[in-house]
Design an enzyme around this catalytic site. Structure first.
Site, PDB file in Angstrom:
ATOM      1  N   HIS A   1       1.579   1.179 -13.099  1.00 56.45           N
ATOM      2  CA  HIS A   1       2.293  -0.031 -13.527  1.00 56.45           C
ATOM      3  C   HIS A   1       3.801   0.230 -13.495  1.00 56.45           C
ATOM      4  O   HIS A   1       4.261   1.274 -13.954  1.00 56.45           O
ATOM      5  CB  HIS A   1       1.847  -0.418 -14.951  1.00 56.45           C
ATOM      6  CG  HIS A   1       2.507  -1.669 -15.423  1.00 56.45           C
ATOM      7  ND1 HIS A   1       2.104  -2.924 -15.012  1.00 56.45           N
ATOM      8  CD2 HIS A   1       3.583  -1.862 -16.221  1.00 56.45           C
ATOM      9  CE1 HIS A   1       2.891  -3.831 -15.561  1.00 56.45           C
ATOM     10  NE2 HIS A   1       3.799  -3.204 -16.297  1.00 56.45           N
TER      11      HIS A   1
ATOM     12  N   LYS B   1      -8.008 -13.182 -11.727  1.00 53.68           N
ATOM     13  CA  LYS B   1      -9.176 -12.294 -11.726  1.00 53.68           C
ATOM     14  C   LYS B   1     -10.084 -12.662 -10.561  1.00 53.68           C
ATOM     15  O   LYS B   1      -9.932 -13.734  -9.961  1.00 53.68           O
ATOM     16  CB  LYS B   1      -9.947 -12.411 -13.048  1.00 53.68           C
ATOM     17  CG  LYS B   1     -10.504 -13.800 -13.281  1.00 53.68           C
ATOM     18  CD  LYS B   1     -11.372 -13.852 -14.527  1.00 53.68           C
ATOM     19  CE  LYS B   1     -12.020 -15.241 -14.657  1.00 53.68           C
ATOM     20  NZ  LYS B   1     -12.838 -15.406 -15.823  1.00 53.68           N
TER      21      LYS B   1
ATOM     22  N   GLY C   1       0.783  -1.235   0.000  1.00 53.20           N
ATOM     23  CA  GLY C   1       0.000   0.000   0.000  1.00 53.20           C
ATOM     24  C   GLY C   1       0.813   1.281   0.000  1.00 53.20           C
ATOM     25  O   GLY C   1       0.298   2.340   0.363  1.00 53.20           O
ATOM     26  N   SER C   2       2.056   1.215  -0.482  1.00 50.01           N
ATOM     27  CA  SER C   2       2.862   2.448  -0.451  1.00 50.01           C
ATOM     28  C   SER C   2       2.301   3.509  -1.409  1.00 50.01           C
ATOM     29  O   SER C   2       2.413   4.706  -1.135  1.00 50.01           O
ATOM     30  CB  SER C   2       4.330   2.149  -0.755  1.00 50.01           C
ATOM     31  OG  SER C   2       4.491   1.709  -2.079  1.00 50.01           O
ATOM     32  N   ASN C   3       1.689   3.092  -2.511  1.00 54.65           N
ATOM     33  CA  ASN C   3       1.077   4.086  -3.408  1.00 54.65           C
ATOM     34  C   ASN C   3      -0.155   4.718  -2.770  1.00 54.65           C
ATOM     35  O   ASN C   3      -0.400   5.911  -2.922  1.00 54.65           O
ATOM     36  CB  ASN C   3       0.731   3.454  -4.759  1.00 54.65           C
ATOM     37  CG  ASN C   3       1.943   3.347  -5.651  1.00 54.65           C
ATOM     38  OD1 ASN C   3       2.421   4.355  -6.186  1.00 54.65           O
ATOM     39  ND2 ASN C   3       2.470   2.145  -5.792  1.00 54.65           N
TER      40      ASN C   3
ATOM     41  N   MET D   1      -3.476  -6.914  -7.893  1.00 60.68           N
ATOM     42  CA  MET D   1      -2.834  -7.918  -8.726  1.00 60.68           C
ATOM     43  C   MET D   1      -3.823  -8.834  -9.456  1.00 60.68           C
ATOM     44  O   MET D   1      -3.512  -9.976  -9.769  1.00 60.68           O
ATOM     45  CB  MET D   1      -1.847  -8.738  -7.882  1.00 60.68           C
ATOM     46  CG  MET D   1      -0.776  -7.872  -7.227  1.00 60.68           C
ATOM     47  SD  MET D   1      -0.007  -6.648  -8.345  1.00 60.68           S
ATOM     48  CE  MET D   1       1.135  -7.727  -9.193  1.00 60.68           C
ATOM     49  N   ARG D   2      -5.003  -8.307  -9.720  1.00 62.28           N
ATOM     50  CA  ARG D   2      -5.972  -9.054 -10.519  1.00 62.28           C
ATOM     51  C   ARG D   2      -6.452  -8.190 -11.672  1.00 62.28           C
ATOM     52  O   ARG D   2      -6.482  -6.964 -11.549  1.00 62.28           O
ATOM     53  CB  ARG D   2      -7.153  -9.495  -9.672  1.00 62.28           C
ATOM     54  CG  ARG D   2      -6.682 -10.526  -8.663  1.00 62.28           C
ATOM     55  CD  ARG D   2      -7.761 -11.063  -7.811  1.00 62.28           C
ATOM     56  NE  ARG D   2      -7.134 -11.796  -6.727  1.00 62.28           N
ATOM     57  CZ  ARG D   2      -7.037 -13.125  -6.673  1.00 62.28           C
ATOM     58  NH1 ARG D   2      -7.554 -13.865  -7.621  1.00 62.28           N
ATOM     59  NH2 ARG D   2      -6.432 -13.699  -5.655  1.00 62.28           N
TER      60      ARG D   2
ATOM     61  N   ASN E   1      -4.651   2.865 -13.368  1.00 59.49           N
ATOM     62  CA  ASN E   1      -3.713   1.891 -12.806  1.00 59.49           C
ATOM     63  C   ASN E   1      -2.310   2.469 -12.812  1.00 59.49           C
ATOM     64  O   ASN E   1      -1.957   3.245 -13.703  1.00 59.49           O
ATOM     65  CB  ASN E   1      -3.739   0.619 -13.675  1.00 59.49           C
ATOM     66  CG  ASN E   1      -2.809  -0.470 -13.176  1.00 59.49           C
ATOM     67  OD1 ASN E   1      -2.759  -0.759 -11.976  1.00 59.49           O
ATOM     68  ND2 ASN E   1      -2.058  -1.079 -14.082  1.00 59.49           N
TER      69      ASN E   1
HETATM   70  C1  GAR Z   1       3.607  -1.152  -7.423  1.00 53.47           C
HETATM   71  O1  GAR Z   1       4.969  -1.152  -7.774  1.00 53.47           O
HETATM   72  C2  GAR Z   1       2.736  -1.218  -8.646  1.00 53.47           C
HETATM   73  O2  GAR Z   1       3.286  -0.556  -9.737  1.00 53.47           O
HETATM   74  C3  GAR Z   1       2.666  -2.701  -8.882  1.00 53.47           C
HETATM   75  O3  GAR Z   1       2.528  -3.245  -7.586  1.00 53.47           O
HETATM   76  C4  GAR Z   1       3.236  -2.431  -6.672  1.00 53.47           C
HETATM   77  C5  GAR Z   1       2.332  -2.140  -5.475  1.00 53.47           C
HETATM   78  O4  GAR Z   1       3.032  -1.521  -4.451  1.00 53.47           O
HETATM   79  N1  GAR Z   1       1.565  -3.035  -9.709  1.00 53.47           N
HETATM   80  C6  GAR Z   1       1.619  -3.979 -10.658  1.00 53.47           C
HETATM   81  O5  GAR Z   1       2.598  -4.641 -10.869  1.00 53.47           O
HETATM   82  C7  GAR Z   1       0.324  -4.153 -11.433  1.00 53.47           C
HETATM   83  N2  GAR Z   1       0.564  -4.913 -12.622  1.00 53.47           N
HETATM   84  P1  GAR Z   1       2.290  -0.860  -3.218  1.00 53.47           P
HETATM   85  O6  GAR Z   1       1.340  -1.908  -2.651  1.00 53.47           O
HETATM   86  O7  GAR Z   1       3.403  -0.540  -2.265  1.00 53.47           O
HETATM   87  O8  GAR Z   1       1.577   0.376  -3.711  1.00 53.47           O
END
Ligand code: GAR
Length: 198
Positions: free
Chosen positions: A114, A68, A15-17, A95-96, A112
């Site tokens: 990526h 999914k 969940g850092s984003n 991740m789905r 999203n």
């Molecule tokens: C992030 O790096 C995001 O870009 C990636 O998962 C990570 C989640 O980090 N997403 C994917 O790979 C989607 N295909 P977070 O939980 O720390 O935000």
């Protein structure tokens, strides 16, 4: 009265984003409000972060597929997002692949983040793909979500150099720093545009 853009965040990881979004909202730099956090992973960090930020965090059963959610579970997700009056859905490490129910409920309203410079390296662990391909530069992309895998219209990208002695972990950490700047910045632009339209 004009309200802040109402966000719903879906995530499977630490969940850092989501944290980066919350920090910018709390600093007054992003005119938005996270109404709900939904995860398909019961003990995901993003759900404990939601608790820390006192935002409703809900776990939905992942069901029997790996890539999914089951359609009935996606319908539940749609109901939860609607009940929370969400206007824009953010996939922040979800991740789905989202399917018809969510796509239909939020046409043009799902974005999203990526960890590669799309269209290069869609799919899982994109930073490892970039490293294995011998790239010298990679980065991250914010894009609208459509029915494909990481194929929707690109909103913004940020580059990150790949260093000669990079490990997957170090590279991903550097990409994540870029993500934490790019995603809230794109959201701030959308929120400002949204405010102008209301
Ligand atoms: C992030 O790096 C995001 O870009 C990636 O998962 C990570 C989640 O980090 N997403 C994917 O790979 C989607 N295909 P977070 O939980 O720390 O935000």
């Amino acid at each position: 009265m004009k309200h802040p853009l109402r966000l719903g965040v879906l995530g499977s990881g630490k969940g850092s984003n989501f944290r980066a979004i919350m920090e910018q909202i709390n600093d007054g730099r992003l005119d938005a409000e996270v109404r709900i956090v939904i995860s398909d992973v019961e003990n995901a960090g993003i759900l404990s972060l939601a608790r820390d930020f006192q935002i409703p965090g809900l776990y939905v059963r992942p069901g029997r597929f790996r890539a999914k959610l089951e359609p009935e579970i996606e319908e539940d997700v749609v109901r939860l997002l609607r009940e929370a009056s969400v206007e824009l859905v953010i996939l922040a490490g979800f991740m789905r692949i989202v399917k018809e129910p969510v796509l239909r409920a939020f046409p043009g309203g799902i974005i999203n983040i990526h960890p590669s410079l799309l269209p290069k390296f869609p799919g899982l662990e994109a930073w490892k793909q970039a490293l294995a391909a011998g790239e010298t530069v990679t980065g991250c992309t914010v894009h609208y979500v459509d029915a494909g895998v990481d194929t929707g219209k690109i909103l913004a990208r940020k580059t990150v150099p790949i260093l000669r002695d990079d490990t997957p972990e170090r590279l991903h950490a550097r990409i994540q720093k870029a993500e934490h700047e790019l995603l809230p910045a794109v959201l701030a632009e959308i929120a400002a545009r949204f405010r102008g339209l209301r």
